[in-house]
Write a protein that holds these residues in place. Structure first.
Motif, PDB file in Angstrom:
ATOM      1  N   LYS A 204       4.860  36.755  78.596  1.00 64.22           N
ATOM      2  CA  LYS A 204       4.825  35.222  78.427  1.00 64.22           C
ATOM      3  C   LYS A 204       3.639  34.635  78.792  1.00 64.22           C
ATOM      4  CE  LYS A 204       4.270  34.067  82.936  1.00 64.22           C
ATOM      5  NZ  LYS A 204       4.737  33.794  84.589  1.00 64.22           N
ATOM      6  N   PHE A 205       2.482  35.362  78.551  1.00 61.88           N
ATOM      7  CA  PHE A 205       0.885  35.056  77.963  1.00 61.88           C
ATOM      8  C   PHE A 205       0.860  35.168  76.912  1.00 61.88           C
ATOM      9  CE2 PHE A 205       0.507  35.782  82.978  1.00 61.88           C
ATOM     10  CZ  PHE A 205       0.722  34.742  83.427  1.00 61.88           C
ATOM     11  N   ILE A 206       1.084  36.723  76.382  1.00 62.70           N
ATOM     12  CA  ILE A 206       1.346  37.135  75.398  1.00 62.70           C
ATOM     13  C   ILE A 206       1.994  35.565  73.521  1.00 62.70           C
ATOM     14  CG2 ILE A 206       1.891  38.655  73.451  1.00 62.70           C
ATOM     15  CD1 ILE A 206       1.616  40.658  76.050  1.00 62.70           C
ATOM     16  N   VAL A 207       3.018  35.065  74.788  1.00 62.34           N
ATOM     17  CA  VAL A 207       3.968  34.149  73.483  1.00 62.34           C
ATOM     18  C   VAL A 207       3.337  33.579  73.252  1.00 62.34           C
ATOM     19  CG1 VAL A 207       6.535  32.740  73.266  1.00 62.34           C
ATOM     20  CG2 VAL A 207       6.536  35.395  74.348  1.00 62.34           C
ATOM     21  N   LYS A 208       2.369  32.441  74.682  1.00 61.48           N
ATOM     22  CA  LYS A 208       1.652  31.597  75.162  1.00 61.48           C
ATOM     23  C   LYS A 208       0.759  31.449  73.868  1.00 61.48           C
ATOM     24  CE  LYS A 208       0.770  27.159  75.967  1.00 61.48           C
ATOM     25  NZ  LYS A 208       1.485  26.064  75.794  1.00 61.48           N
ATOM     26  N   ALA A 209      -0.226  32.308  73.691  1.00 67.47           N
ATOM     27  CA  ALA A 209      -1.336  32.599  73.297  1.00 67.47           C
ATOM     28  C   ALA A 209      -0.972  32.479  72.146  1.00 67.47           C
ATOM     29  CB  ALA A 209      -2.087  34.115  73.696  1.00 67.47           C
ATOM     30  N   ARG A 210       0.253  33.479  71.354  1.00 64.36           N
ATOM     31  CA  ARG A 210       0.726  33.502  70.072  1.00 64.36           C
ATOM     32  C   ARG A 210       1.133  32.064  69.237  1.00 64.36           C
ATOM     33  NH1 ARG A 210       5.887  33.420  68.481  1.00 64.36           N
ATOM     34  NH2 ARG A 210       6.267  34.052  66.155  1.00 64.36           N
ATOM     35  N   GLU A 211       2.095  31.450  70.593  1.00 64.51           N
ATOM     36  CA  GLU A 211       1.999  29.757  69.930  1.00 64.51           C
ATOM     37  C   GLU A 211       0.819  29.154  70.127  1.00 64.51           C
ATOM     38  OE1 GLU A 211       4.168  28.096  73.156  1.00 64.51           O
ATOM     39  OE2 GLU A 211       6.044  29.041  73.073  1.00 64.51           O
ATOM     40  N   MET A 212      -0.242  28.851  70.433  1.00 65.85           N
ATOM     41  CA  MET A 212      -1.966  28.689  69.758  1.00 65.85           C
ATOM     42  C   MET A 212      -2.524  29.222  69.399  1.00 65.85           C
ATOM     43  SD  MET A 212      -3.043  28.386  74.279  1.00 65.85           S
ATOM     44  CE  MET A 212      -4.285  27.779  74.016  1.00 65.85           C
ATOM     45  N   ALA A 213      -2.140  30.427  69.040  1.00 64.68           N
ATOM     46  CA  ALA A 213      -2.773  30.840  67.458  1.00 64.68           C
ATOM     47  C   ALA A 213      -2.679  30.356  66.399  1.00 64.68           C
ATOM     48  CB  ALA A 213      -2.725  31.970  67.592  1.00 64.68           C
ATOM     49  N   HIS A 214      -0.869  30.544  66.163  1.00 63.98           N
ATOM     50  CA  HIS A 214       0.024  29.204  64.826  1.00 63.98           C
ATOM     51  C   HIS A 214      -0.179  28.098  64.536  1.00 63.98           C
ATOM     52  CE1 HIS A 214       2.707  33.461  65.546  1.00 63.98           C
ATOM     53  NE2 HIS A 214       1.591  33.403  64.492  1.00 63.98           N
ATOM     54  N   GLU A 215      -0.598  27.291  66.373  1.00 64.36           N
ATOM     55  CA  GLU A 215      -1.360  26.433  66.353  1.00 64.36           C
ATOM     56  C   GLU A 215      -2.039  25.874  64.859  1.00 64.36           C
ATOM     57  OE1 GLU A 215      -1.154  23.834  69.700  1.00 64.36           O
ATOM     58  OE2 GLU A 215       0.895  24.652  70.202  1.00 64.36           O
ATOM     59  N   LYS A 216      -3.222  26.530  64.996  1.00 61.28           N
ATOM     60  CA  LYS A 216      -4.962  26.401  64.714  1.00 61.28           C
ATOM     61  C   LYS A 216      -4.406  27.020  63.444  1.00 61.28           C
ATOM     62  CE  LYS A 216      -9.068  26.027  64.939  1.00 61.28           C
ATOM     63  NZ  LYS A 216     -10.337  26.388  65.523  1.00 61.28           N
ATOM     64  N   ILE A 217      -3.530  27.741  63.005  1.00 57.24           N
ATOM     65  CA  ILE A 217      -3.483  29.152  61.687  1.00 57.24           C
ATOM     66  C   ILE A 217      -3.251  28.224  60.406  1.00 57.24           C
ATOM     67  CG2 ILE A 217      -3.179  30.970  60.977  1.00 57.24           C
ATOM     68  CD1 ILE A 217      -3.112  32.814  62.709  1.00 57.24           C
ATOM     69  N   GLY A 218      -1.998  27.029  61.049  1.00 58.47           N
ATOM     70  CA  GLY A 218      -1.268  26.322  60.347  1.00 58.47           C
ATOM     71  C   GLY A 218       0.087  27.188  59.754  1.00 58.47           C
ATOM     72  N   LYS A 219       0.008  28.313  60.228  1.00 54.74           N
ATOM     73  CA  LYS A 219       1.526  28.870  59.662  1.00 54.74           C
ATOM     74  C   LYS A 219       2.169  29.900  60.837  1.00 54.74           C
ATOM     75  CE  LYS A 219      -0.467  31.931  56.299  1.00 54.74           C
ATOM     76  NZ  LYS A 219      -0.909  32.250  55.271  1.00 54.74           N
ATOM     77  N   ILE A 220       3.136  30.893  60.636  1.00 52.15           N
ATOM     78  CA  ILE A 220       3.636  32.415  62.139  1.00 52.15           C
ATOM     79  C   ILE A 220       2.990  33.251  60.523  1.00 52.15           C
ATOM     80  CG2 ILE A 220       5.686  32.927  62.663  1.00 52.15           C
ATOM     81  CD1 ILE A 220       6.934  30.360  62.745  1.00 52.15           C
ATOM     82  N   VAL A 221       2.531  33.955  61.421  1.00 52.68           N
ATOM     83  CA  VAL A 221       2.086  34.504  61.453  1.00 52.68           C
ATOM     84  C   VAL A 221       2.482  36.099  62.039  1.00 52.68           C
ATOM     85  CG1 VAL A 221       0.148  34.122  59.321  1.00 52.68           C
ATOM     86  CG2 VAL A 221      -0.953  34.531  61.518  1.00 52.68           C
ATOM     87  N   TYR A 222       2.246  35.525  62.943  1.00 54.42           N
ATOM     88  CA  TYR A 222       2.804  37.136  64.176  1.00 54.42           C
ATOM     89  C   TYR A 222       4.523  37.013  64.568  1.00 54.42           C
ATOM     90  CZ  TYR A 222      -2.228  37.899  64.654  1.00 54.42           C
ATOM     91  OH  TYR A 222      -3.899  37.503  64.316  1.00 54.42           O
ATOM     92  N   THR A 223       5.203  37.857  65.134  1.00 55.74           N
ATOM     93  CA  THR A 223       6.012  38.384  65.196  1.00 55.74           C
ATOM     94  C   THR A 223       6.153  38.275  66.498  1.00 55.74           C
ATOM     95  OG1 THR A 223       5.803  40.640  66.237  1.00 55.74           O
ATOM     96  CG2 THR A 223       6.308  41.059  63.665  1.00 55.74           C
ATOM     97  N   GLU A 224       7.486  37.612  67.240  1.00 55.47           N
ATOM     98  CA  GLU A 224       7.075  38.151  68.504  1.00 55.47           C
ATOM     99  C   GLU A 224       6.728  38.999  69.449  1.00 55.47           C
ATOM    100  OE1 GLU A 224       8.018  35.180  70.668  1.00 55.47           O
ATOM    101  OE2 GLU A 224       8.779  33.714  69.286  1.00 55.47           O
ATOM    102  N   PRO A 225       6.167  38.866  70.378  1.00 56.43           N
ATOM    103  CA  PRO A 225       5.855  40.638  71.394  1.00 56.43           C
ATOM    104  C   PRO A 225       7.130  41.060  71.168  1.00 56.43           C
ATOM    105  CG  PRO A 225       5.875  38.541  72.877  1.00 56.43           C
ATOM    106  CD  PRO A 225       6.595  37.931  72.184  1.00 56.43           C
ATOM    107  N   PHE A 226       6.518  42.789  70.457  1.00 58.36           N
ATOM    108  CA  PHE A 226       7.444  43.593  69.836  1.00 58.36           C
ATOM    109  C   PHE A 226       8.025  44.301  71.587  1.00 58.36           C
ATOM    110  CE2 PHE A 226       7.390  43.151  65.506  1.00 58.36           C
ATOM    111  CZ  PHE A 226       9.297  43.786  65.338  1.00 58.36           C
ATOM    112  N   VAL A 227       8.835  45.173  71.500  1.00 58.11           N
ATOM    113  CA  VAL A 227       8.965  46.260  72.334  1.00 58.11           C
ATOM    114  C   VAL A 227       7.549  47.602  72.016  1.00 58.11           C
ATOM    115  CG1 VAL A 227      10.205  48.835  73.372  1.00 58.11           C
ATOM    116  CG2 VAL A 227      11.454  45.698  73.108  1.00 58.11           C
ATOM    117  N   PRO A 228       6.298  47.686  72.794  1.00 59.57           N
ATOM    118  CA  PRO A 228       6.382  49.028  72.464  1.00 59.57           C
ATOM    119  C   PRO A 228       6.287  50.693  72.042  1.00 59.57           C
ATOM    120  CG  PRO A 228       5.321  47.387  74.180  1.00 59.57           C
ATOM    121  CD  PRO A 228       6.596  47.342  74.210  1.00 59.57           C
TER     122      PRO A 228
END
Length: 307
Positions: A204-228
């Protein structure tokens, strides 16, 4: 042709053999300057029974002379390898070279020499006051590491630092070139990526960090957290070139299983260009006459020659 400073690594290991044996080959790609004193180079040359090429240019006054002890961990070799690295960085800062190639160091030797850093990347962060990113791989697959040389027990705390992880994701995206529709594979931390919190909730922290990053980047570049344990399957590797792992072995175990011989280590998010081989000092074969695999070394030089 680009000029590249080469720090010689731990001279009790295989790095200097790689440098001497491949000098002519890399000379076709770059103009190398080796950060080593002539008297120590001559020691290594005699021990290896490899002659020093006439055009083997050295940047001297690196550090105190010492006696090489093949395959041994010593504070003297640790101190010298760090001094060689610092000289290469100095040359790069002064714009006297276009990039840095680092041959392998031994972390325990650095420790014995009283050096506070655990490796090149740690030191580069301090030297440049920048959040250097460690990325390893080859043209087929690159893996960036969010955490590197820290104990496993500390990784969960680091992953829960949303601001830090978000900035890492922003910096990594800014440091690479993606195709228009290309995405970066982001790994979860837990088995099964937590199974909706049943096996851990760090995702859930990874998802939140991803969302924050996408807001700054301006588009979606990272996938949802994959099963390792499934992200590195052949099908996934057809879809993705870049992967972000939460910790060292999560990313490097599959990378080295697949591409050990050809992988390289790259430092991103810095004002200089630095690459390295993706292997260690190999004390078990150093100065033994064993023929060395040079693919990682040549690939790192190729990266520096074109970046």
């Amino acid at each position: 042709m680009k000029k590249i400073a080469i720090s010689v690594g731990d001279l009790n290991g295989i790095g200097i053999q790689l440098a001497l044996e491949n000098h002519e080959k890399i000379g076709e790609r770059v103009e190398p300057i080796y950060c080593i004193d002539r008297d120590i180079l001559e020691q290594a040359s005699k021990l290896l029974n490899i002659s020093i090429p006439k055009n083997f240019e050295c940047c001297e006054n690196i550090g105190e002379s010492f006696t090489l002890e093949p395959s041994k961990v010593t504070k003297e070799s640790g101190a010298y390898s760090f001094a060689s690295f610092k000289k290469a960085v100095e040359l790069s800062k002064d714009k006297r070279v276009d990039g840095i190639m680092t041959l392998p160091i031994h972390k325990k030797a650095w420790d014995l020499a009283g050096i506070e850093y655990k490796g090149h990347t740690d030191a580069l962060r301090d030297f440049f006051d920048a959040d250097a990113i460690m990325m390893l791989g080859c043209s087929k697959m690159f893996v960036a590491l969010y955490t590197e040389h820290i104990p496993l027990r500390e990784i969960s705390t680091e992953v829960q630092n949303i601001q830090k992880l978000s900035q890492f994701l922003i910096d990594f995206f800014s440091s690479i070139e993606l195709n228009e529709s290309e995405k970066i594979a982001l790994l979860g931390l837990n088995p099964h990526a937590g199974d909706d919190g049943v096996l851990g909730d760090e995702e859930k922290f990874i998802v939140k960090a991803r969302e924050m990053a996408h807001e700054k980047i301006g588009k979606i570049v990272y996938t949802e957290p994959f099963v390792p344990d499934v992200v590195f399957t052949p099908n996934s590797r057809k879809k993705y070139r870049y992967f972000v792992a939460m910790y060292h072995d999560q990313g490097l175990a599959p990378l080295k299983a697949l591409y050990f011989d050809e992988g390289i280590n790259i430092s991103l998010n810095l004002p200089i260009v630095r690459a390295s081989v993706d292997h260690g000092t190999a004390f078990d074969i150093a100065y033994s006459g064993v023929e060395l695999n040079n693919l990682s070394y040549l690939n790192a030089i190729d990266y520096l020659s074109t970046t």
